[in-house]
Scaffold this active site. Structure first.
Site, PDB file in Angstrom:
ATOM      1  N   GLY A 159       1.027  -1.555  -0.122  1.00  0.00           N
ATOM      2  CA  GLY A 159      -0.002   0.013   0.080  1.00  0.00           C
ATOM      3  C   GLY A 159       0.891   1.126  -0.422  1.00  0.00           C
ATOM      4  O   GLY A 159       1.366   1.535   0.403  1.00  0.00           O
ATOM      5  N   THR A 190       4.463   2.307   5.884  1.00  0.00           N
ATOM      6  CA  THR A 190       3.013   2.396   5.807  1.00  0.00           C
ATOM      7  C   THR A 190       2.215   3.222   6.814  1.00  0.00           C
ATOM      8  O   THR A 190       2.843   3.617   7.944  1.00  0.00           O
ATOM      9  CB  THR A 190       2.654   0.841   5.991  1.00  0.00           C
ATOM     10  OG1 THR A 190       1.085   0.890   6.706  1.00  0.00           O
ATOM     11  CG2 THR A 190       3.496   0.391   7.356  1.00  0.00           C
ATOM     12  N   ASP A 200       1.662  -0.588  11.930  1.00  0.00           N
ATOM     13  CA  ASP A 200       2.247  -1.312  12.228  1.00  0.00           C
ATOM     14  C   ASP A 200       2.776  -1.961  12.405  1.00  0.00           C
ATOM     15  O   ASP A 200       3.542  -3.876  12.090  1.00  0.00           O
ATOM     16  CB  ASP A 200       1.128  -2.914  11.683  1.00  0.00           C
ATOM     17  CG  ASP A 200       0.874  -2.441  10.404  1.00  0.00           C
ATOM     18  OD1 ASP A 200       1.900  -1.626   9.603  1.00  0.00           O
ATOM     19  OD2 ASP A 200      -0.077  -4.074   9.842  1.00  0.00           O
ATOM     20  N   ARG A 204      -5.687  -1.664   8.729  1.00  0.00           N
ATOM     21  CA  ARG A 204      -5.346  -3.874   8.504  1.00  0.00           C
ATOM     22  C   ARG A 204      -6.022  -4.302   9.991  1.00  0.00           C
ATOM     23  O   ARG A 204      -7.380  -3.595  10.103  1.00  0.00           O
ATOM     24  CB  ARG A 204      -4.627  -3.845   8.155  1.00  0.00           C
ATOM     25  CG  ARG A 204      -4.074  -5.196   7.306  1.00  0.00           C
ATOM     26  CD  ARG A 204      -2.867  -5.398   6.617  1.00  0.00           C
ATOM     27  NE  ARG A 204      -1.191  -4.841   7.317  1.00  0.00           N
ATOM     28  CZ  ARG A 204      -0.302  -5.116   7.136  1.00  0.00           C
ATOM     29  NH1 ARG A 204      -0.334  -6.031   5.704  1.00  0.00           N
ATOM     30  NH2 ARG A 204       0.268  -5.174   7.980  1.00  0.00           N
TER      31      ARG A 204
END
Length: 327
Positions: A15, A129, A133, A175
């Protein structure tokens, strides 16, 4: 300057995240500083397999730090998951004379770099990202911009929720992680914040905070839901309507959070990480992931980094619990 590598390839994968362009620029300019040639690989591992590349120089990366997205594009490659695809990608590196690769992305990007390291390439990963995470880093490129984008949208939503005395359920990205939801929830003074890292009790975590806020005089309510929460925003809205009869509306912010002009923090972090990646490769180091530990830039072995686990900030969650329903 003497360098252990002569030609580096840089790519973005997975992403996209605001600040990736700043990282690309930093890698290119740092390569020039160390006397290293830099090649941009377009469309991640897919481009590496298919030989989709361009030479990068001073002018080609001028002015890109302020742009969202990634000038090298990004893609997820099913072919690279197979051994044949990995061998083809390594063959492309050999054909182009690449000594090393810098991959900007998440855990999947790092696993791919590890596969190529086994083929003899020097590799370094940079965490990019919006989800924040990546376990080996307290901060990832794109996170700050995504949080600010979500916060701006929620502030605007609250104006109309207040006008109509409604409850707004807002689903943010992340996510399987609740970092964006938690920090945005604290910043906007949400009535409740639901994250996948915490077991969900609808009565205690959702309905009661709304009741307490109403008893305290509020007539409109904001509930922030991380996309990884079981059932998602629409199930949360259904639970609210059934229990309280409130006029409840759902907003899915979605991919708007990935776009936009990167914030200062994302540009600075990306620039430091890009430089650190090139410095390590120039010194002959490999199989490393750049990360942040507080305000310090650090690096870890890729295998070690992939084994790490990351939970919610232990300080922020109690603050959110203490302040929900109060604004």
């Amino acid at each position: 300057m003497n360098s252990a590598v002569k030609r580096i390839g840089v790519f973005t994968s997975g992403g996209d995240a605001p600040g990736m362009n700043a990282a690309i620029r930093s890698v290119v300019r740092s390569c020039m500083y160390y006397g290293i040639e830099c090649i941009g690989i377009r469309r991640g591992y897919h481009g590496l397999i298919n030989g989709d590349f361009l030479k990068l120089d001073f002018e080609s990366v001028s002015g890109i730090s302020r742009r969202g997205g990634t000038m090298l594009y990004s893609a997820r490659s099913e072919d690279f998951k197979a051994k044949k695809g990995q061998e083809k990608a390594a063959a492309t590196c050999k054909l182009l004379g690449l000594d090393a690769l810098v991959g900007i992305g998440g855990d999947g990007t790092f696993r791919g770099l590890l596969c190529l390291a086994e083929q003899g390439l020097s590799v370094v990963g940079i965490p990019g990202t919006i989800d924040n995470d990546i376990a080996c880093s307290s901060y990832t490129i794109g996170y700050d911009t995504a949080c600010n984008t979500a916060l701006e949208c929620i502030d605007k939503l609250r104006d109309t929720m207040q006008s109509h005395e409604r409850c707004s359920v807002v689903e943010v990205m992340g996510r399987h992680a609740g970092h964006v939801a938690l920090n945005v929830g604290v910043a906007c003074g949400a009535t409740s914040v639901l994250v996948p890292e915490q077991p969900l009790n609808y009565e205690e975590d959702l309905i009661e905070p709304i009741r307490q806020a109403r008893l305290g005089g509020r007539t409109n309510f904001t509930v922030i839901v991380a996309e990884g929460v079981q059932g998602g925003a629409y199930e949360v809205a259904r639970q609210i309507t059934e229990a309280t009869a409130l006029d409840t509306r759902v907003t899915i912010l979605g991919h708007v959070q990935r776009g936009g002009v990167p914030t200062l923090r994302d540009r600075v972090a990306a620039t430091y990480m890009g430089y650190e990646a090139v410095r390590l490769l120039a010194e002959g180091k490999t199989c490393r992931v750049i990360g942040m530990k507080g305000d310090e830039y650090v690096n870890y072995d890729i295998k070690e980094a992939l084994k790490m686990e990351k939970g919610l900030d232990p300080q922020t969650y109690p603050v959110m619990k203490a302040l929900t329903g109060i604004d």
